[in-house]
Write an enzyme that holds these catalytic residues in place. Structure first.
Site, short mmCIF file in Angstrom:
data_model
loop_
_atom_site.label_atom_id
_atom_site.label_comp_id
_atom_site.label_asym_id
_atom_site.label_seq_id
_atom_site.Cartn_x
_atom_site.Cartn_y
_atom_site.Cartn_z
N LYS A 53 0.85 -1.20 0.00
CA LYS A 53 0.00 0.00 0.00
C LYS A 53 0.89 1.25 0.00
O LYS A 53 0.62 2.21 -0.72
CB LYS A 53 -0.95 -0.02 1.21
CG LYS A 53 -2.03 -1.09 1.09
CD LYS A 53 -2.80 -1.35 2.38
CE LYS A 53 -3.81 -2.50 2.17
NZ LYS A 53 -4.57 -2.89 3.37
N GLN B 147 -4.27 -1.50 9.70
CA GLN B 147 -4.32 -2.83 9.09
C GLN B 147 -4.96 -3.82 10.05
O GLN B 147 -4.58 -3.92 11.21
CB GLN B 147 -2.90 -3.27 8.69
CG GLN B 147 -2.84 -4.59 7.95
CD GLN B 147 -3.46 -4.54 6.55
OE1 GLN B 147 -3.58 -3.49 5.93
NE2 GLN B 147 -3.89 -5.69 6.06
N ASP C 173 -10.97 3.18 4.56
CA ASP C 173 -11.43 1.78 4.47
C ASP C 173 -12.95 1.71 4.35
O ASP C 173 -13.50 0.70 3.92
CB ASP C 173 -11.04 1.02 5.75
CG ASP C 173 -9.69 0.32 5.65
OD1 ASP C 173 -9.40 -0.24 4.56
OD2 ASP C 173 -8.96 0.31 6.65
N1 GUN Z 1 -7.02 -6.53 6.33
C1 GUN Z 1 -7.41 -7.25 5.26
N2 GUN Z 1 -8.01 -6.46 4.35
C2 GUN Z 1 -8.01 -5.21 4.87
C3 GUN Z 1 -8.49 -3.95 4.41
O1 GUN Z 1 -9.07 -3.83 3.31
N3 GUN Z 1 -8.29 -2.90 5.23
C4 GUN Z 1 -7.68 -3.01 6.44
N4 GUN Z 1 -7.55 -1.91 7.18
N5 GUN Z 1 -7.22 -4.16 6.91
C5 GUN Z 1 -7.38 -5.26 6.11
#
Ligand code: GUN
Length: 297
Positions: free
Chosen positions: A52, A96, A119
């Site tokens: 990311k 995350q 998110d």
């Molecule tokens: N863990 C797995 N997928 C995601 C996501 O799309 N966002 C976040 N913050 N954590 C994740």
């Protein structure tokens, strides 16, 4: 003929369009900022967060990465979120998931400023999505919508089966599919671990979206000819190679591809879209917070 969907190509196009928007913001002196917070020792989570951050650097988003030791008190994370909420250079905040057991996930999601919640997991943003007035569509389901559109798959009137009821994918995916408008209007069923006769459901579907987090649980015998199969799963399974693992989806690709009209591979299917849509949401966040309009795809 089965179409193997190229998620990287679809994501590249979106990233190009988002990059044009960062140029537009830059011309008005706005640099979108994304803070990622990792409180985990999990290797896969570390990899996702670094991907990311790398995507940010490639398209003109300023990345701010924060790591908190997994055994630190939960307050460390809550305090860090408060600081990021107050930081005007940060337009988007991503913590995350999963967080350690001693951290209250709901407190985390509810303490992120909804305007910075790229998110789309804050209850305010979940509510807006359900009401058909989304501010930030959750990245993975939004990416699946983009894949379906780019592949020419019409959802209107189709039977869609979503396998998995997570807050991150299954629930928002189903909500997007039932919305009015493009990429919606599907007759949508959510299946999960307590669903009886799952194969009957998936066999009756025009579109199957597998997001249960169970390696290769959907195989060709559970599908009808011509089904569109979208595999959201990214599972590490033991393998006799240098890394000691390989990535497989929730779909048994080989047998499913024999039935599917179109199918996403793992890796190279949905994964790249998740990152592209995070960039999209971050640019949208910067636009909303700065008042500089951009033309997102
Ligand atoms: N863990 C797995 N997928 C995601 C996501 O799309 N966002 C976040 N913050 N954590 C994740």
């Amino acid at each position: 003929m089965t179409t193997i969907i190229d998620g990287n190509a679809i994501a590249d196009q979106i990233r190009d369009d988002v990059s044009d928007c960062t140029d537009r913001l830059a011309s008005d002196g706005v640099t979108p900022g994304l803070a990622t917070v990792l409180m985990s020792d999990d290797g896969a989570s570390e990899t996702y967060v670094s991907m990311k951050q790398q995507a940010c650097a490639e398209i003109g988003i300023e990345g701010y990465h924060h790591e908190i030791d997994a055994d630190e008190p939960a307050e460390e994370l809550y305090d860090r979120i408060e600081e990021l909420n107050e930081d005007p250079a940060v337009h988007g905040i991503l913590v995350q998931m999963p967080v350690p057991d001693h951290v209250d996930k709901r407190t985390v999601l509810e303490s992120i400023d909804p305007m910075k919640d790229v998110d789309g997991f804050h209850p305010e943003n979940v509510g807006r999505l359900v009401a058909g007035n989304a501010r930030y569509k959750p990245c993975t389901p939004h990416g699946v919508q983009k894949i379906l559109a780019a592949t020419g798959v019409e959802t209107e009137g189709k039977d869609a089966v979503v396998v998995g009821r997570s807050d991150i994918v299954g629930k928002p995916m189903a909500n997007l599919l039932i919305q009015y408008g493009e990429g919606g209007n599907a007759t949508t069923t959510i299946c999960h671990s307590r669903t009886r006769n799952l194969a009957e459901r998936t066999r009756s579907a025009d579109i199957v979206i597998a997001a249960a987090g169970v390696p290769q649980m959907i195989d060709g015998s559970m599908l009808s000819d011509g089904t569109v199969v979208i595999d959201v799963g990214i599972n590490r399974v033991d393998a006799d190679n240098e890394k000691g693992y390989e990535l497989v989806g929730d779909v048994d690709f080989e047998s499913a591809a024999e039935k599917a009209s179109a199918i996403t591979p793992v890796p190279g299917g949905v994964g790249p879209l998740t990152i592209a849509m995070l960039m999209y949401n971050t640019v949208k966040a910067a636009s909303l917070q700065s008042g500089v309009a951009v033309d997102l795809p």
